[in-house]
Write a protein that holds these residues in place. Structure first.
Motif, PDB file in Angstrom:
ATOM      1  N   LEU A  18      -9.048  12.228  -1.452  1.00 38.65           N
ATOM      2  CA  LEU A  18      -9.313  11.237  -0.416  1.00 38.65           C
ATOM      3  C   LEU A  18      -9.410   9.863  -1.063  1.00 38.65           C
ATOM      4  O   LEU A  18     -10.254   9.634  -1.930  1.00 38.65           O
ATOM      5  N   LEU A  19      -8.514   8.951  -0.665  1.00 38.47           N
ATOM      6  CA  LEU A  19      -8.497   7.591  -1.205  1.00 38.47           C
ATOM      7  C   LEU A  19      -9.074   6.659  -0.159  1.00 38.47           C
ATOM      8  O   LEU A  19      -8.531   6.555   0.948  1.00 38.47           O
ATOM      9  N   ARG A  20     -10.174   6.010  -0.478  1.00 44.31           N
ATOM     10  CA  ARG A  20     -10.775   5.047   0.457  1.00 44.31           C
ATOM     11  C   ARG A  20     -10.583   3.646  -0.122  1.00 44.31           C
ATOM     12  O   ARG A  20     -11.225   3.285  -1.117  1.00 44.31           O
ATOM     13  N   PHE A  21      -9.718   2.872   0.527  1.00 42.68           N
ATOM     14  CA  PHE A  21      -9.457   1.529   0.014  1.00 42.68           C
ATOM     15  C   PHE A  21     -10.482   0.556   0.560  1.00 42.68           C
ATOM     16  O   PHE A  21     -11.053   0.760   1.631  1.00 42.68           O
ATOM     17  N   ARG A  22     -10.664  -0.536  -0.172  1.00 42.12           N
ATOM     18  CA  ARG A  22     -11.649  -1.532   0.241  1.00 42.12           C
ATOM     19  C   ARG A  22     -11.127  -2.337   1.419  1.00 42.12           C
ATOM     20  O   ARG A  22      -9.927  -2.415   1.658  1.00 42.12           O
ATOM     21  N   ASN A  75      -8.406   2.977   6.594  1.00 45.71           N
ATOM     22  CA  ASN A  75      -8.387   2.687   5.158  1.00 45.71           C
ATOM     23  C   ASN A  75      -8.457   3.966   4.312  1.00 45.71           C
ATOM     24  O   ASN A  75      -8.596   3.899   3.109  1.00 45.71           O
ATOM     25  N   GLU A  76      -8.369   5.117   4.965  1.00 44.51           N
ATOM     26  CA  GLU A  76      -8.443   6.369   4.226  1.00 44.51           C
ATOM     27  C   GLU A  76      -7.093   7.075   4.206  1.00 44.51           C
ATOM     28  O   GLU A  76      -6.483   7.287   5.254  1.00 44.51           O
ATOM     29  N   TYR A  77      -6.682   7.443   3.016  1.00 47.81           N
ATOM     30  CA  TYR A  77      -5.438   8.185   2.860  1.00 47.81           C
ATOM     31  C   TYR A  77      -5.725   9.474   2.106  1.00 47.81           C
ATOM     32  O   TYR A  77      -6.679   9.550   1.332  1.00 47.81           O
ATOM     33  N   MET A  78      -4.884  10.467   2.338  1.00 49.19           N
ATOM     34  CA  MET A  78      -5.119  11.755   1.693  1.00 49.19           C
ATOM     35  C   MET A  78      -3.863  12.211   0.955  1.00 49.19           C
ATOM     36  O   MET A  78      -2.763  12.146   1.503  1.00 49.19           O
ATOM     37  N   ILE A  79      -4.049  12.648  -0.263  1.00 45.93           N
ATOM     38  CA  ILE A  79      -2.968  13.267  -1.022  1.00 45.93           C
ATOM     39  C   ILE A  79      -3.348  14.731  -1.216  1.00 45.93           C
ATOM     40  O   ILE A  79      -4.466  15.026  -1.628  1.00 45.93           O
ATOM     41  N   VAL A  80      -2.446  15.617  -0.864  1.00 45.44           N
ATOM     42  CA  VAL A  80      -2.760  17.042  -0.886  1.00 45.44           C
ATOM     43  C   VAL A  80      -2.010  17.728  -2.026  1.00 45.44           C
ATOM     44  O   VAL A  80      -0.818  17.505  -2.216  1.00 45.44           O
ATOM     45  N   PHE A  91       4.011   5.929  -5.121  1.00 40.72           N
ATOM     46  CA  PHE A  91       3.996   5.961  -6.588  1.00 40.72           C
ATOM     47  C   PHE A  91       3.042   7.056  -7.078  1.00 40.72           C
ATOM     48  O   PHE A  91       3.381   7.862  -7.951  1.00 40.72           O
ATOM     49  N   VAL A  92       1.859   7.095  -6.469  1.00 42.02           N
ATOM     50  CA  VAL A  92       0.870   8.110  -6.874  1.00 42.02           C
ATOM     51  C   VAL A  92       1.379   9.501  -6.521  1.00 42.02           C
ATOM     52  O   VAL A  92       1.357  10.424  -7.346  1.00 42.02           O
ATOM     53  N   HIS A  93       1.858   9.632  -5.301  1.00 37.96           N
ATOM     54  CA  HIS A  93       2.295  10.935  -4.798  1.00 37.96           C
ATOM     55  C   HIS A  93       3.502  11.470  -5.569  1.00 37.96           C
ATOM     56  O   HIS A  93       3.592  12.654  -5.852  1.00 37.96           O
ATOM     57  N   GLY A  94       4.409  10.572  -5.926  1.00 35.58           N
ATOM     58  CA  GLY A  94       5.637  11.024  -6.590  1.00 35.58           C
ATOM     59  C   GLY A  94       5.607  10.825  -8.094  1.00 35.58           C
ATOM     60  O   GLY A  94       5.488  11.776  -8.861  1.00 35.58           O
ATOM     61  N   THR A  95       5.665   9.558  -8.512  1.00 30.96           N
ATOM     62  CA  THR A  95       5.830   9.265  -9.935  1.00 30.96           C
ATOM     63  C   THR A  95       4.657   9.736 -10.778  1.00 30.96           C
ATOM     64  O   THR A  95       4.839  10.374 -11.813  1.00 30.96           O
ATOM     65  N   LEU A  96       3.442   9.430 -10.327  1.00 29.10           N
ATOM     66  CA  LEU A  96       2.271   9.808 -11.128  1.00 29.10           C
ATOM     67  C   LEU A  96       2.170  11.328 -11.243  1.00 29.10           C
ATOM     68  O   LEU A  96       1.973  11.869 -12.333  1.00 29.10           O
ATOM     69  N   TRP A  97       2.359  12.016 -10.121  1.00 29.72           N
ATOM     70  CA  TRP A  97       2.242  13.470 -10.149  1.00 29.72           C
ATOM     71  C   TRP A  97       3.334  14.084 -11.030  1.00 29.72           C
ATOM     72  O   TRP A  97       3.073  15.025 -11.768  1.00 29.72           O
ATOM     73  N   ARG A  98       4.548  13.514 -10.942  1.00 26.60           N
ATOM     74  CA  ARG A  98       5.627  14.047 -11.785  1.00 26.60           C
ATOM     75  C   ARG A  98       5.331  13.791 -13.257  1.00 26.60           C
ATOM     76  O   ARG A  98       5.579  14.635 -14.111  1.00 26.60           O
ATOM     77  N   LEU A 131       0.816  -1.206   0.000  1.00 29.45           N
ATOM     78  CA  LEU A 131       0.000   0.000   0.000  1.00 29.45           C
ATOM     79  C   LEU A 131       0.858   1.268   0.000  1.00 29.45           C
ATOM     80  O   LEU A 131       0.595   2.215  -0.761  1.00 29.45           O
ATOM     81  N   LEU A 132       1.897   1.247   0.840  1.00 26.70           N
ATOM     82  CA  LEU A 132       2.720   2.451   0.936  1.00 26.70           C
ATOM     83  C   LEU A 132       3.462   2.711  -0.373  1.00 26.70           C
ATOM     84  O   LEU A 132       3.589   3.856  -0.805  1.00 26.70           O
ATOM     85  N   GLU A 133       3.921   1.628  -1.006  1.00 30.88           N
ATOM     86  CA  GLU A 133       4.599   1.776  -2.308  1.00 30.88           C
ATOM     87  C   GLU A 133       3.659   2.427  -3.314  1.00 30.88           C
ATOM     88  O   GLU A 133       4.036   3.333  -4.054  1.00 30.88           O
ATOM     89  N   LEU A 134       2.414   1.937  -3.310  1.00 28.92           N
ATOM     90  CA  LEU A 134       1.433   2.483  -4.254  1.00 28.92           C
ATOM     91  C   LEU A 134       1.198   3.964  -3.981  1.00 28.92           C
ATOM     92  O   LEU A 134       1.194   4.784  -4.905  1.00 28.92           O
ATOM     93  N   LEU A 135       1.048   4.295  -2.701  1.00 28.02           N
ATOM     94  CA  LEU A 135       0.768   5.694  -2.365  1.00 28.02           C
ATOM     95  C   LEU A 135       1.943   6.581  -2.756  1.00 28.02           C
ATOM     96  O   LEU A 135       1.757   7.684  -3.269  1.00 28.02           O
TER      97      LEU A 135
END
Lengths: 188, 251
Positions: free
Chosen positions: B230-234, B164-169, B139-146, B133-137
């Motif tokens: 807001l990311l809500r995982f299953r 199960n809720e994470y936030m990217i700002v 990835f989204v926060h760094g690689t995807l945004w870049r 999960l942390l790798e994915l987050l």
């Protein structure tokens, strides 16, 4: 009061050498045509910006300097409508000699009033190709009013025209436009 | 004499020449034109298909993007009745981009890594799909945004109340550069499009979500456009993550 009108097309030239540009010098106007007063305001300032749509309706007005005389919204609407009319008249009735068009071409349209000066303020009018008019009220000492009004047009293009929720010809209520304009024209 | 008339009448009249007739001729149906533009042969212009996948294109024009995005919003605004409806539609528009971005970015990472495609590094750089999960987050926060916006997102946080809720700002989402929301729908955030992209990435990576949504951060003076994704995982994703953690770090 001095009124300046011009003819579209061609580079701007110094007024003295430009045959289509004229200056008329009347007795200095003491009356505040705009209701703007300069008593407590510094010498070089932008007082206000008005945007008039192509039908003559006022779609935006904002003042930028403190200590200006307050006008109510009805007065602003009257001012915009009146100026729109005078501007339209000045496009057709003008003592400037007509430009001879190239054969097969239409006569280039005149731009109408470009600026108006009194001892208290200067009004710069910029008309976009689509007929929207930007009126910028400044102190007479303010330099480069053409550049300032063009920059206002750019900001309008960025934040009003690129905004999906703005409908054409309607009053401009766009927060980002206000903020960008404030950052550009309000002196800290 | 008759022979001469037949020879002159031989060439058929051009299809649009109806000067001497009362009826306007119906044009024959035009040949099907493929919508994909392809430069004529012999020209040296390259299409998007000729470009290298591993090399990201240099900067794209923001006004051009703004024009497209503007049209997208106007379209969905006209088609939908409520604010949440517009957000759902923008989210759906972004989703397929996310699914493809995951593959593309991993491919680029692998191509850029020193070991090439066979690299067996653990985190990110090898081109392996993020499995934790942390790798994915990250990835989204760094690689995807870049990859999308040329910079990292501004913060990555976990919700304090729900695990199960994470936030990217993002302090200033690029997609909202020219968008101002009218007062009567102040809840709408057009970065829902980006939320859709994020949701696509998460789903494609095997981390099912109950939805990714974009919200305005309230009471922010410094960054008026600050947006929280807001990311809500299953539940099953969280259970799997627990199991992996217990099993000794993804073994």
């Amino acid at each position: 009061m001095q009124v300046r009108t011009g003819v579209c097309g061609g580079a701007r030239q110094p007024e003295a050498s430009h045959p289509n540009r004229y200056r008329r010098r009347a007795s200095p106007v003491r009356l505040h045509a705009t209701g703007l007063r300069v008593s407590e305001v510094a010498a070089m300032v932008v007082f206000a910006l008005l945007i008039i749509n192509k039908a003559g309706g006022l779609i935006f007005n904002r003042t930028f300097a403190p200590g200006l005389q307050k006008l109510d919204s009805n007065d602003y609407l009257i001012l915009a409508g009146t100026f729109h009319g005078i501007h339209a008249i000045s496009r057709t009735i003008s003592p400037a000699p007509p430009v001879q068009p190239l054969p097969g071409n239409r006569r280039p349209p005149t731009t109408g009033i470009e600026s108006m000066e009194s001892s208290h303020f200067r009004l710069t009018c910029f008309q976009t190709p689509t007929g929207v008019k930007f009126l910028l009220f400044t102190s007479p000492e303010q330099p480069n009013t053409d550049a300032v009004v063009r920059r206002c047009y750019e900001i309008y293009g960025e934040f009003v025209m690129k905004n999906p929720f703005y409908s054409l010809e309607m009053p401009v209520r766009v927060e980002k436009f206000d903020r960008a304009l404030g950052a550009y024209l309000v002196r800290p | 004499m008759p022979a001469a008339t037949t020879t002159t009448a031989a060439p058929p009249p051009p299809p649009l020449d109806f000067k001497n007739s009362d009826t306007i001729p119906v044009l024959p149906p035009s040949k099907h034109q493929p919508s994909l533009r392809y430069p004529s042969s012999g020209s040296h212009r390259k299409t998007i298909y000729d470009r290298s996948l591993s090399r990201p294109p240099s900067a794209t024009s923001l006004p051009a993007f703004a024009y497209l995005f503007n049209t997208l919003i106007t379209y969905h605004h006209a088609k939908s009745g409520s604010v949440s409806d517009i957000e759902t539609r923008l989210n759906r528009a972004g989703y397929p981009i996310g699914v493809k971005m995951l593959d593309l970015l991993l491919y680029r990472q692998a191509a850029a890594a020193p070991g090439g495609f066979g690299g067996a590094g653990k985190s990110g750089a090898s081109g392996a799909r993020p499995t934790r999960l942390l790798e994915l987050l990250q990835f989204v926060h760094g690689t995807l945004w870049r990859g999308l916006f040329g910079r990292q997102a501004d913060a990555l946080e976990q919700s304090t109340t729900k695990k199960n809720e994470y936030m990217i700002v993002d302090n200033e989402p690029v997609v909202n550069t020219y968008v101002t929301i009218p007062r009567e729908m102040s809840q709408l955030n057009c970065a829902a499009f980006v939320a859709g992209v994020v949701e696509g990435v998460c789903d494609a990576a095997g981390f099912g979500t109950e939805g990714v949504s974009a919200h305005w951060a309230e009471g922010e003076e410094m960054w008026p456009g600050k947006t929280i994704f807001l990311l809500r995982f299953r539940e099953e994703v969280m259970e799997r993550e627990e199991g992996l953690k217990a099993g000794g770090g993804g073994g």
